[in-house]
Motif scaffolding. Structure first.
Motif, PDB file in Angstrom:
ATOM      1  N   ARG A   1      68.247  59.674 115.301  1.00  0.00           N
ATOM      2  CA  ARG A   1      68.143  58.462 114.487  1.00  0.00           C
ATOM      3  C   ARG A   1      68.668  58.723 113.061  1.00  0.00           C
ATOM      4  N   GLU A   2      68.262  59.850 112.496  1.00  0.00           N
ATOM      5  CA  GLU A   2      68.644  60.174 111.122  1.00  0.00           C
ATOM      6  C   GLU A   2      70.131  60.540 111.009  1.00  0.00           C
TER       7      GLU A   2
ATOM      8  N   SER B   1      63.963  61.903 116.180  1.00  0.00           N
ATOM      9  CA  SER B   1      64.163  61.621 114.752  1.00  0.00           C
ATOM     10  C   SER B   1      65.538  62.104 114.305  1.00  0.00           C
TER      11      SER B   1
ATOM     12  N   HIS C   1      65.666  55.559 106.171  1.00  0.00           N
ATOM     13  CA  HIS C   1      65.352  56.970 106.437  1.00  0.00           C
ATOM     14  C   HIS C   1      63.841  57.221 106.379  1.00  0.00           C
ATOM     15  N   TYR C   2      63.169  56.640 105.384  1.00  0.00           N
ATOM     16  CA  TYR C   2      61.739  56.903 105.183  1.00  0.00           C
ATOM     17  C   TYR C   2      60.856  55.760 105.677  1.00  0.00           C
TER      18      TYR C   2
ATOM     19  N   HIS D   1      64.783  68.012 103.271  1.00  0.00           N
ATOM     20  CA  HIS D   1      64.249  67.262 104.413  1.00  0.00           C
ATOM     21  C   HIS D   1      64.795  67.910 105.667  1.00  0.00           C
TER      22      HIS D   1
ATOM     23  N   SER E   1      64.615  67.130 110.079  1.00  0.00           N
ATOM     24  CA  SER E   1      64.111  66.238 111.136  1.00  0.00           C
ATOM     25  C   SER E   1      62.896  66.856 111.825  1.00  0.00           C
TER      26      SER E   1
END
Ligand code: DAT
Ligand code: MG
Length: 168
Positions: free
Chosen positions: A143-144, A140, A66-67, A133, A135
């Motif tokens: 993907r997340e 992103s 994730h990061y 958090h 996106s």
């Protein structure tokens, strides 16, 4: 995002507004502080449509994926330790321009620089404990979302009050 199996119905609408999804995490500080309901409520009241939700324990591997973009930053280790320290709530929200709407509702990365009225500005003090958090782009988000949800866990459904929230 276009062509994704999670976008079966609507694409580009009149006025060129794009239906987007955003992955939101209510981080361990939000869960520990009992702010899950408050934060979901703020996003619901904005008008965003909830299409995915789970409580999970983020492990080292998921945190790393994730990061990943921050792996070389000085704060990376602290970030991974924090996100894996206690349960997290993962949410998928949908709206026209959901990415920017969620980020507006969250505020700036640093709660100390976030305007009052935003989640981080109203409820946070420290950049390392900034509660949420969201996106930062449709790419992103896809993907997340794929990191946190199986495709069938992101639901497609009609919300009867949509005509009272968006003109279409
Ligand atoms: P955002 O969460 O607003 O998208 P980001 O993607 O730049 O911010 O950073 C991810 C997270 O990393 C952020 O929510 C908190 C932490 N972080 C970012 N910059 C930091 C810094 N300078 N010091 C400590 N933590 C930081
Ligand atoms: Mg970010």
């Amino acid at each position: 995002v276009r062509g994704s199996p999670t976008y079966p119905r609507r694409g580009l609408k009149e006025g060129c507004q794009l239906v987007q999804k955003s992955l939101v995490l209510l981080k361990p500080d939000a869960v520990q502080r009992g702010l899950v309901g408050e934060l979901i409520s703020r996003l619901e009241r904005r008008g965003l449509k909830l299409v995915g939700m789970k409580l999970l324990q983020v492990d080292e591997a998921l945190a790393g994926r994730h990061y990943g973009e921050h792996v070389d930053r000085s704060f990376y280790r602290g970030l991974v330790d924090f996100i894996t320290s206690s349960p997290t709530v993962a949410l998928v929200w949908e709206a026209d321009n959901a990415i920017i709407l969620v980020r507006q509702t969250m505020g700036e990365t640093d709660p100390g620089k976030s305007p009052t009225g935003t989640i981080r500005g109203d409820l946070g003090i420290n950049i390392g404990r900034n509660l949420v958090h969201g996106s930062d782009s449709p790419e992103s988000a896809q993907r997340e979302i794929d990191l946190f949800f199986q495709p069938q866990e992101v639901l497609v459904y009609e919300r009867n009050l949509d005509p009272w929230i968006t003109e279409s």
